[in-house]
Scaffold this active site. Structure first.
Site, PDB file in Angstrom:
ATOM      1  N   SER A  39      -4.255  -1.563  -5.787  1.00  0.00           N
ATOM      2  CA  SER A  39      -3.446  -0.742  -4.893  1.00  0.00           C
ATOM      3  C   SER A  39      -2.167  -0.316  -5.591  1.00  0.00           C
ATOM      4  O   SER A  39      -1.534  -1.119  -6.283  1.00  0.00           O
ATOM      5  CB  SER A  39      -3.112  -1.506  -3.615  1.00  0.00           C
ATOM      6  OG  SER A  39      -2.234  -0.749  -2.798  1.00  0.00           O
ATOM      7  N   SER A  91      -4.558   5.546  -7.687  1.00  0.00           N
ATOM      8  CA  SER A  91      -3.716   6.419  -6.850  1.00  0.00           C
ATOM      9  C   SER A  91      -2.351   6.653  -7.500  1.00  0.00           C
ATOM     10  O   SER A  91      -1.302   6.525  -6.860  1.00  0.00           O
ATOM     11  CB  SER A  91      -3.526   5.807  -5.452  1.00  0.00           C
ATOM     12  OG  SER A  91      -4.761   5.553  -4.845  1.00  0.00           O
ATOM     13  N   ASP A 136      -7.773   9.138   0.122  1.00  0.00           N
ATOM     14  CA  ASP A 136      -7.761   9.204   1.580  1.00  0.00           C
ATOM     15  C   ASP A 136      -8.534  10.386   2.152  1.00  0.00           C
ATOM     16  O   ASP A 136      -8.744  10.456   3.370  1.00  0.00           O
ATOM     17  CB  ASP A 136      -6.327   9.208   2.104  1.00  0.00           C
ATOM     18  CG  ASP A 136      -5.730   7.804   2.135  1.00  0.00           C
ATOM     19  OD1 ASP A 136      -6.493   6.844   1.888  1.00  0.00           O
ATOM     20  OD2 ASP A 136      -4.534   7.665   2.386  1.00  0.00           O
ATOM     21  N   LYS A 171      -2.860   5.510  14.695  1.00  0.00           N
ATOM     22  CA  LYS A 171      -2.185   4.961  13.520  1.00  0.00           C
ATOM     23  C   LYS A 171      -1.432   6.038  12.750  1.00  0.00           C
ATOM     24  O   LYS A 171      -0.311   5.818  12.284  1.00  0.00           O
ATOM     25  CB  LYS A 171      -3.202   4.283  12.606  1.00  0.00           C
ATOM     26  CG  LYS A 171      -2.636   3.755  11.313  1.00  0.00           C
ATOM     27  CD  LYS A 171      -3.705   3.061  10.512  1.00  0.00           C
ATOM     28  CE  LYS A 171      -3.225   2.729   9.116  1.00  0.00           C
ATOM     29  NZ  LYS A 171      -2.042   1.864   9.097  1.00  0.00           N
TER      30      LYS A 171
END
Length: 424
Positions: free
Chosen positions: A163, A191, A307, A405
């Site tokens: 991450s 990412s 995403d 969310k």
């Protein structure tokens, strides 16, 4: 838990202005809490993640004032010694759990970081160990975590292969460290565009992060961040659902105030769609994505735009040929396991989707059958699954409230462009 059935659509070249980016907002909120003075954030998205972030920084001593819809003022923390221990609930926000754990390490009193049961399953080892090496007392490698600062600074190695949020959190937190901090990166950073997003956000407050090399970052100590005014740019991930909706309805869609300059990888999703055969036109600050024939399957590395993988997989179901999506192992550590849960749910429709620990392979043009699809309490799955109803009316999305969310008004926005649904 709510359930939604997609009834019908009548999409005809709509125009959409997507709310502000939660990715940017999350960064601006925690940095504003460390800055001197009052920061004004405009076009702030209104969702559960952002509410949790604002509540978290206020518990740490920042003063949060709601000025108007989408406008918030944040006065930075002035006292890093709290009168009593506090517990911060990150709810379902994985981003906040990483960011606020690092930021709270500047406090010289005990802070407990907690979250929902689902978030407690997500890894925190890297950030916990890094904070210990920087002088912070940390009692656990998983939520709930009790910690006490301050951050002393120094040299730390960080594995960013699972991450990028660990690194983003440390970059922000170490701006106030007692001495300079050097972060040595190991493993392949996933990412990476999100790291640039963080660096850009820090720069807007006058902060400095120096790149010593490709694998070493330097954060000077005791930085004095300056409050600022920011208009939060539109969310590029949320934009992806409307691009896909237009293509599935075989029409065009115009996205106003699109953030072409965003370093976020997902801002380039329209290029993936263009490769599949969509027509893409830039018109000033607007982006028009149009249908000009059946989409084609492609081979694509989605490592920097994870995403929008669920959006792409749904589109690939209705494309000609096979779509091969690679470099996505980090999707296993999102709100759900976005490789396994995404594919297993869609295969309930009779889709032909294969996957490994870092790839998804979708055969388009299958004869799909109606079935209930669970969002697995993942907002990205809920929003992507809804789009299937454009081609397969009657599809049902279970746990549909998961959209709260990041995009609580998602169902209303779909209604505005002509996609009708009903709550069961």
């Amino acid at each position: 838990m709510t359930t939604r059935k997609i009834i019908s659509h009548s999409i005809q070249a709509p125009t959409v202005t997507v709310p502000g980016s939660k990715y940017l907002a999350n960064r601006y909120i925690v940095i504003a809490a460390l800055a001197g003075g009052v920061t004004t954030l405009r076009n702030l998205p209104q969702n559960d993640d952002i509410e949790a972030a604002l509540e978290a920084v206020s518990q740490l001593g920042a003063r949060v004032s709601y000025v108007d819809d989408g406008v918030v003022e944040i006065e930075g923390i002035t006292n890093f010694q709290l009168d009593s221990d506090i517990t911060i609930n990150c709810r379902d926000s994985g981003t906040l759990s990483r960011f606020i754990t690092a930021v709270a390490s500047n406090m010289t009193s005990d802070v407990v970081i907690d979250a929902s049961e689902q978030m407690k399953q997500r890894p925190m080892d890297e950030v916990s160990q890094s904070l210990r090496e920087l002088g912070v007392v940390v009692d656990s490698d998983k939520l709930p975590i009790r910690l006490r600062g301050p951050i002393l600074g120094g040299v730390v190695e960080l594995d960013t292969s699972r991450s990028s949020q660990y690194l983003s959190g440390l970059l922000i937190a170490c701006l106030r460290a007692e001495s300079d901090t050097r972060i040595l990166l190991k493993g392949k950073t996933v990412s990476s565009s999100y790291i640039q997003l963080t660096k850009d956000a820090i720069a807007r407050f006058g902060g400095v992060v120096s790149e010593v090399s490709d694998t070493e970052l330097l954060i000077p100590a005791k930085q004095q961040l300056r409050a600022t005014e920011i208009n939060v740019a539109s969310d590029v991930v949320s934009s992806s659902y409307f691009m896909a909706a237009g293509l599935l309805a075989e029409t065009s869609i115009r996205l106003e105030s699109f953030d072409f300059e965003s370093p976020q990888g997902e801002s380039q999703f329209y290029m993936v769609l263009e490769k599949m055969g969509a027509e893409v036109v830039k018109q000033g600050e607007s982006l028009v994505v149009g249908y000009k024939g059946p989409l084609k399957g492609i081979d694509v590395d989605m490592g920097d735009m994870p995403d929008v993988v669920p959006t792409l997989v749904v589109l690939a179901l209705f494309a000609e040929g096979k779509t091969n999506i690679t470099n996505i192992a980090h999707l296993a550590f999102k709100e759900s396991n976005r490789i396994v849960d995404l594919c297993d749910q869609l295969n309930r429709l009779g889709a032909n989707i294969e996957y490994s620990n870092d790839s998804i392979h979708v055969s388009g043009g299958q004869d799909l059958q109606l079935s209930n699809l669970s969002s697995c309490h993942d907002h990205r799955l809920a929003m992507s699954f809804a789009l299937i109803g454009i081609r397969l009316p009657g599809v049902v999305v279970e746990d549909a409230q998961a959209v709260e969310k990041s995009f609580p008004l998602y169902w209303e926005f779909l209604e505005k462009i002509g996609v009708k649904s009903e709550e069961l």
